[in-house]
Design a protein around this motif. Structure first.
Motif, mmCIF file in Angstrom:
data_model
loop_
_atom_site.group_PDB
_atom_site.id
_atom_site.type_symbol
_atom_site.label_atom_id
_atom_site.label_comp_id
_atom_site.label_asym_id
_atom_site.label_seq_id
_atom_site.Cartn_x
_atom_site.Cartn_y
_atom_site.Cartn_z
ATOM 1 N N ARG A 2 9.246 0.158 2.068
ATOM 2 C CA ARG A 2 10.330 0.654 1.217
ATOM 3 C C ARG A 2 10.030 2.102 0.882
ATOM 4 N NH1 ARG A 2 8.985 -4.204 -1.110
ATOM 5 N NH2 ARG A 2 7.985 -3.113 -2.856
ATOM 6 N N ILE A 3 11.028 2.965 1.024
ATOM 7 C CA ILE A 3 10.834 4.401 0.824
ATOM 8 C C ILE A 3 11.729 4.873 -0.313
ATOM 9 C CG2 ILE A 3 11.043 6.697 1.859
ATOM 10 C CD1 ILE A 3 10.705 3.710 4.129
ATOM 11 N N THR A 4 11.138 5.605 -1.255
ATOM 12 C CA THR A 4 11.904 6.181 -2.363
ATOM 13 C C THR A 4 11.703 7.683 -2.363
ATOM 14 O OG1 THR A 4 10.023 5.802 -3.841
ATOM 15 C CG2 THR A 4 11.749 4.112 -3.782
ATOM 16 N N MET A 5 12.711 8.406 -2.892
ATOM 17 C CA MET A 5 12.679 9.869 -2.924
ATOM 18 C C MET A 5 13.143 10.357 -4.284
ATOM 19 S SD MET A 5 14.585 10.164 0.711
ATOM 20 C CE MET A 5 15.598 8.807 0.113
ATOM 21 N N ASP A 6 12.494 11.384 -4.780
ATOM 22 C CA ASP A 6 12.913 11.979 -6.050
ATOM 23 C C ASP A 6 14.284 12.624 -5.932
ATOM 24 O OD1 ASP A 6 10.549 11.193 -7.200
ATOM 25 O OD2 ASP A 6 9.530 13.093 -6.824
ATOM 26 N N ALA A 7 14.587 13.165 -4.730
ATOM 27 C CA ALA A 7 15.865 13.850 -4.538
ATOM 28 C C ALA A 7 17.041 12.884 -4.481
ATOM 29 C CB ALA A 7 15.815 14.692 -3.254
ATOM 30 N N VAL A 8 16.762 11.603 -4.197
ATOM 31 C CA VAL A 8 17.826 10.595 -4.141
ATOM 32 C C VAL A 8 17.423 9.456 -5.072
ATOM 33 C CG1 VAL A 8 19.279 9.187 -2.631
ATOM 34 C CG2 VAL A 8 18.140 11.228 -1.723
ATOM 35 N N ARG B 141 17.706 14.858 4.484
ATOM 36 C CA ARG B 141 17.280 16.155 5.004
ATOM 37 C C ARG B 141 15.804 16.083 5.379
ATOM 38 N NH1 ARG B 141 21.958 16.678 4.840
ATOM 39 N NH2 ARG B 141 23.246 18.346 3.958
ATOM 40 N N GLY B 142 15.451 16.721 6.446
ATOM 41 C CA GLY B 142 14.050 16.808 6.809
ATOM 42 C C GLY B 142 13.282 17.632 5.783
ATOM 43 N N GLY B 143 12.077 17.185 5.424
ATOM 44 C CA GLY B 143 11.256 17.907 4.466
ATOM 45 C C GLY B 143 11.283 17.342 3.071
ATOM 46 N N LEU B 144 12.186 16.399 2.767
ATOM 47 C CA LEU B 144 12.244 15.809 1.434
ATOM 48 C C LEU B 144 10.965 15.010 1.162
ATOM 49 C CD1 LEU B 144 15.918 14.453 1.210
ATOM 50 C CD2 LEU B 144 14.982 16.489 0.116
ATOM 51 N N SER B 145 10.366 15.211 -0.014
ATOM 52 C CA SER B 145 9.174 14.446 -0.378
ATOM 53 C C SER B 145 9.576 13.000 -0.672
ATOM 54 C CB SER B 145 8.499 15.065 -1.602
ATOM 55 O OG SER B 145 9.396 15.097 -2.706
ATOM 56 N N ALA B 146 8.682 12.081 -0.307
ATOM 57 C CA ALA B 146 9.007 10.663 -0.460
ATOM 58 C C ALA B 146 7.719 9.855 -0.606
ATOM 59 C CB ALA B 146 9.808 10.175 0.748
ATOM 60 N N THR B 147 7.880 8.626 -1.066
ATOM 61 C CA THR B 147 6.771 7.693 -1.190
ATOM 62 C C THR B 147 7.161 6.396 -0.494
ATOM 63 O OG1 THR B 147 6.055 8.632 -3.304
ATOM 64 C CG2 THR B 147 5.303 6.404 -2.778
ATOM 65 N N ALA B 148 6.229 5.885 0.309
ATOM 66 C CA ALA B 148 6.490 4.637 1.031
ATOM 67 C C ALA B 148 5.563 3.550 0.511
ATOM 68 C CB ALA B 148 6.275 4.835 2.521
ATOM 69 N N ASP B 149 6.135 2.390 0.211
ATOM 70 C CA ASP B 149 5.356 1.209 -0.153
ATOM 71 C C ASP B 149 5.376 0.268 1.042
ATOM 72 O OD1 ASP B 149 4.720 2.079 -2.704
ATOM 73 O OD2 ASP B 149 6.570 1.260 -3.567
ATOM 74 N N ILE B 150 4.224 0.165 1.708
ATOM 75 C CA ILE B 150 4.121 -0.642 2.925
ATOM 76 C C ILE B 150 3.705 -2.056 2.550
ATOM 77 C CG2 ILE B 150 2.998 -0.847 5.177
ATOM 78 C CD1 ILE B 150 2.374 2.172 4.950
ATOM 79 N N SER B 151 4.490 -3.026 2.987
ATOM 80 C CA SER B 151 4.193 -4.427 2.688
ATOM 81 C C SER B 151 3.159 -4.946 3.679
ATOM 82 C CB SER B 151 5.472 -5.267 2.766
ATOM 83 O OG SER B 151 5.194 -6.626 2.529
ATOM 84 N N ILE C 106 0.869 -1.181 0.000
ATOM 85 C CA ILE C 106 0.000 0.000 0.000
ATOM 86 C C ILE C 106 0.896 1.217 0.000
ATOM 87 C CG2 ILE C 106 -1.630 1.333 1.386
ATOM 88 C CD1 ILE C 106 -2.838 -1.306 2.285
ATOM 89 N N SER C 107 0.654 2.100 -0.915
ATOM 90 C CA SER C 107 1.516 3.276 -1.058
ATOM 91 C C SER C 107 1.001 4.438 -0.228
ATOM 92 C CB SER C 107 1.609 3.692 -2.525
ATOM 93 O OG SER C 107 2.244 2.685 -3.285
ATOM 94 N N ALA C 108 1.958 5.215 0.280
ATOM 95 C CA ALA C 108 1.642 6.426 1.045
ATOM 96 C C ALA C 108 2.578 7.533 0.594
ATOM 97 C CB ALA C 108 1.793 6.173 2.542
ATOM 98 N N ASP C 109 2.025 8.661 0.224
ATOM 99 C CA ASP C 109 2.827 9.827 -0.141
ATOM 100 C C ASP C 109 3.032 10.697 1.090
ATOM 101 O OD1 ASP C 109 3.040 9.121 -2.818
ATOM 102 O OD2 ASP C 109 1.093 10.026 -3.295
ATOM 103 N N GLY C 110 4.238 11.227 1.220
ATOM 104 C CA GLY C 110 4.526 12.065 2.376
ATOM 105 C C GLY C 110 5.889 12.707 2.264
#
Length: 566
Positions: free
Chosen positions: A422-428, A467-477, A45-49
């Protein structure tokens, strides 16, 4: 007109087919076959944050006063337990001296009733050795915390020891000679020289003792400074040496006073002991309740733990001195004893509070981190109006970054604490972090006419600079099955009797519908419980089952309506 309408329809259909082909890259062409195989099924299940920094500390002094030391600069990396800043603590040292004086007064008040003192030998000043005992306890706590790897509390108790020794110095330097002030003459009838004619070593000079204490205190400060860099292996032998040297400090401090024909009483009744032991239990219960709070502050927890420990120590001292006061004889009675105990308890409590207050003049790093701002300068005076709101320094621990995001109400009941993500970020880019779900909000909030629930994920340690504040997406298993039989979702159709697939007959090569039993599925595959075996070949069908294969009839005898499994 009719030709124009037909032309427009053809263009629209062409555009629609282009759009659908562009938006549905994962759609499998009808008629394509797949071999049923075993594999792993993961449902997420994906969560944007975004990433947040939970360990962000606005460090402030706990009292008024003039800033005497700022020991860090913006950008410094410090370790927990490091001393960061100090206030002038003259008022707090005087409060400790006053508490020690009251303890001494309470002890001497009972001595006359016991008939154990003779002028001018009464009223020995026990403040220095008494405070050295406190220093020993604080140093013991510091070295124990250090060896446990709890450097935050090690640094806290180390600074407490530093203040204990500092007050000892002041007491020795400022103590008057009571006999000289009273006009007593050495070796007189009322003040005889009890060592006359004896070979007695010369007692240490007060100035020498003060000088030794100053050097010892500087060693403690050096250790506190070295803790800032986290060089714990280098600090450990220095810490051990300072702890062992404390016995010399106590002997020298005790040598600056003498006790002649004097019993020194402590608490001496069982009810007092029980009261202090119960107080320690209450303090531990309060600490347990405080730690259960989400906003619990480590420094406040340390203070509560310290208070509980002090109460336990006092209760122990009570039991160890039960019979001393009665064995001394004299005219003491129960009422006098209770008054003595109450006076001494009040003075002891005042000493503990004064020691806590002096720690409000020091800022100790509660965590590893980076100093992102220093808002006070040396000599700045904090008043009663601004000391509680004025930040001395801000510390951020970038290694404890968390993910906070929102999950749709449709999926929230599938999310549980402890699930991996699993967390992914556009900045990384091309870097995936891992973490664990730690908190799921019990309350939803409306976001774009959709109710969503906040979820917090604690990230696993990583070498990636975040860094705090980076946008990210988490895929929760939310579900994971290993080595299970899988069938493509695009090959499954549903009928009133249940899900079915078009299985290619090994003999005829023609597809035949077969009813199957499924468990969970994601957007690509479904887990097969029965009806298929590994190696079977299934064919993709369209929503209406447009495959030249026999279709199982419903119980009414009419063909059942089929739809794709989603």
């Amino acid at each position: 007109m009719k030709t124009r309408i037909i032309t427009v329809l053809i263009i629209n259909i062409s555009l629609l087919s282009v759009l659908l082909s562009g938006c549905s890259k994962n759609v499998v062409p009808v008629g394509q076959s797949f071999e049923v195989k075993r594999g792993d099924l993961d449902i997420v299940i994906s969560a944007d944050g975004s990433l947040t920094v939970p360990n962000e500390f606005d460090l402030k002094f706990g009292t008024t006063g003039q800033v005497s030391e700022i020991l860090v600069e913006e950008g410094d990396t410090v370790k927990q337990g490091a001393l960061l800043a100090m206030l002038d603590n003259s008022a707090q040292k005087n409060a400790i001296k006053t508490a020690l004086f009251n303890i001494q007064t309470a002890k001497n008040n009972v001595s006359f009733g016991c008939g154990t003192d003779y002028l001018p030998y009464n009223y020995p000043d026990l403040s220095v050795p008494r405070l050295c005992e406190e220093a020993q306890k604080d140093m013991d706590a510091a070295i124990n915390y250090f060896k446990q790897g709890n450097y935050k509390y090690a640094g806290y108790n180390l600074i407490m020891t530093y203040f204990d020794i500092e007050v000892c110095e002041d007491l020795i330097k400022s103590r008057p000679n009571a006999a000289v002030l009273a006009g007593a003459k050495t070796n007189s009838t009322y003040y005889p020289d009890l060592t006359a004619g004896l070979s007695v070593p010369e007692p240490p000079d007060d100035e020498m003792v003060v000088d030794y204490l100053q050097k010892y205190r500087q060693k403690l400060m050096n250790i506190a400074q070295e803790m800032k860099s986290g060089a714990y292996e280098k600090i450990e032998p220095e810490f051990d040496a300072a702890w062992q040297e404390m016995s010399i400090v106590k002997q020298l401090a005790k040598s600056t006073m003498s006790i002649k024909n004097r019993f020194v009483f402590q608490y001496a009744d069982t009810p007092t002991s029980v009261d202090f032991l119960q107080s320690s239990l209450r303090s531990l219960q309060e600490l347990e309740e405080y730690l259960a709070q989400d906003d619990a502050v480590p420094v406040e927890a340390a203070k509560k733990l310290y208070t509980a420990k002090l109460n336990l120590l006092v209760g122990r001292d009570v039991l160890e001195n039960q019979t001393l006061i009665f064995e001394s004889g004299g005219s003491i009675n129960w009422k006098t004893l209770q008054q003595y105990n109450l006076s001494l308890q009040s003075a002891e409590i005042a000493l503990y509070k004064a020691k806590q207050d002096i720690m409000k003049t020091a800022i100790v790093a509660p965590s590893d981190g980076t100093v992102v701002s220093v808002d006070l300068k040396k000599s700045y005076v904090l008043s009663a109006q601004d000391y509680s709101s004025r930040t001395a320094a801000m510390l951020v621990d970038t290694k404890t970054i968390k993910f906070q995001g929102l999950v749709d109400e449709i999926d929230i009941l599938k999310v549980k604490r402890g699930q991996k993500a699993r967390i992914t970020m556009d900045a990384v880019p091309n870097k995936e972090l891992t973490g664990t779900v730690k908190f799921i909000s019990p309350f939803g909030t409306e976001s774009g006419k959709v109710i969503k629930f906040a979820v917090t994920i604690e990230l696993d340690p990583t070498d990636v600079e975040l860094r705090g504040g980076l946008s990210a997406t988490a895929d929760i298993s939310v579900y994971s099955a290993k080595n299970v039989l899988l069938v493509p979702v695009s090959a499954v159709v549903t009928m009133p009797s249940g899900p079915m697939v078009a299985v290619i007959n090994e003999v005829t090569g023609q597809p035949e519908y077969r009813q199957i039993t499924l468990d969970r599925q994601n957007f690509q595959f479904a887990e097969v419980l029965s009806g298929l075996k590994e190696g079977d070949k299934v064919q993709v069908v369209n929503q209406k089952g447009a495959v030249n294969a026999p279709i199982t009839q419903s119980r009414s005898g009419a063909p059942g309506t089929m739809r794709m499994l989603r």
